[in-house]
Design an enzyme around this catalytic site. Sequence first.
Site, PDB file in Angstrom:
ATOM      1  N   SER A 151       0.890  -1.068  -0.096  1.00 35.26           N
ATOM      2  CA  SER A 151      -0.060  -0.033  -0.083  1.00 35.26           C
ATOM      3  C   SER A 151       0.889   1.355  -0.172  1.00 35.26           C
ATOM      4  O   SER A 151       2.102   1.245   0.418  1.00 35.26           O
ATOM      5  CB  SER A 151      -0.866  -0.008   1.324  1.00 35.26           C
ATOM      6  OG  SER A 151      -1.557   1.207   1.430  1.00 35.26           O
ATOM      7  N   TYR A 164      -2.715  -0.437   9.918  1.00 33.96           N
ATOM      8  CA  TYR A 164      -2.702  -0.753   8.395  1.00 33.96           C
ATOM      9  C   TYR A 164      -1.325  -0.362   7.870  1.00 33.96           C
ATOM     10  O   TYR A 164      -0.787  -1.317   7.027  1.00 33.96           O
ATOM     11  CB  TYR A 164      -3.871  -0.214   7.765  1.00 33.96           C
ATOM     12  CG  TYR A 164      -3.838  -0.753   6.312  1.00 33.96           C
ATOM     13  CD1 TYR A 164      -4.406  -1.868   5.745  1.00 33.96           C
ATOM     14  CD2 TYR A 164      -3.347   0.126   5.206  1.00 33.96           C
ATOM     15  CE1 TYR A 164      -4.557  -2.168   4.351  1.00 33.96           C
ATOM     16  CE2 TYR A 164      -3.304  -0.208   3.797  1.00 33.96           C
ATOM     17  CZ  TYR A 164      -4.021  -1.389   3.670  1.00 33.96           C
ATOM     18  OH  TYR A 164      -4.153  -1.682   2.307  1.00 33.96           O
TER      19      TYR A 164
END
Length: 259
Positions: A151, A164
């Site tokens: 990500s 995350y």
Amino acid sequence: MTSQNYLSQLFSLEGRIALVTGGSSGIGRGIAGALAHAGASVVVVARREAELRRTVDELTTEGCRAAWVSADLGTSEGVRTAAEASAAAFGEPDILVNSAGINLRPPMGELDEDVWDTTMTVNLKAPYLLGRRFGPAMAERGFGRIIHITSQQAHRAFVQSGAYGVSKGALESLARSQAEAWSPHGVTCNTLVPGFVMTPLNERLSSDPERVKALAARTMVGRNGLAGDFAGAAVFLASAASAYVTGQSLFVDGGFSVH
């Protein structure tokens, strides 16, 4: 040599076996389809049986060889069960794609241990355990491809990166460690780094039209990503063409990260 033969030598996955976690939706679904159409026998691992059946039915209808395994990657035992069931479908995988993930992002001050532990288990520990299960065997055979989906939050903090972002940053470090261990034996380990992609994992953001518009404006191509945008990069990293590419993070983000 014809151009078709040349391209086949570079990119064909005929005879290869791939395992794709999170392969029934979003980026994982796009990658599973790309690998299958490039010739690989693909095992799709996810939780929801209905989505798994739909994905595999679509692929087999299109002439691909595919199977599915329903599993919870939120526990070590679930990961081990998934690994063995996947290997039983077509044999030991040559290609491992870790796309399954969870995206829990409470404000940092409200991030409790349960959210932290759950995030790390699915996003980091499961790829580690699957790599430990399949990486050494790939090295023994002299060929393997491990691809992690990370990500932008692995590199920069925005929209409450929280646990995350930490898990995705660690996943890129895991790829480098795996590359160090196994690339001398023909196993490449890399990551694909998406920009903002309209997938179920990003439902919280994709439901906000203004935020979606702002994220698209941040790219250089003027739009947000789609699952199909990862097909070419995934086939490249899974194929013989990427034999000298390892330990790398390949950004597939429309220029999002350049700003």
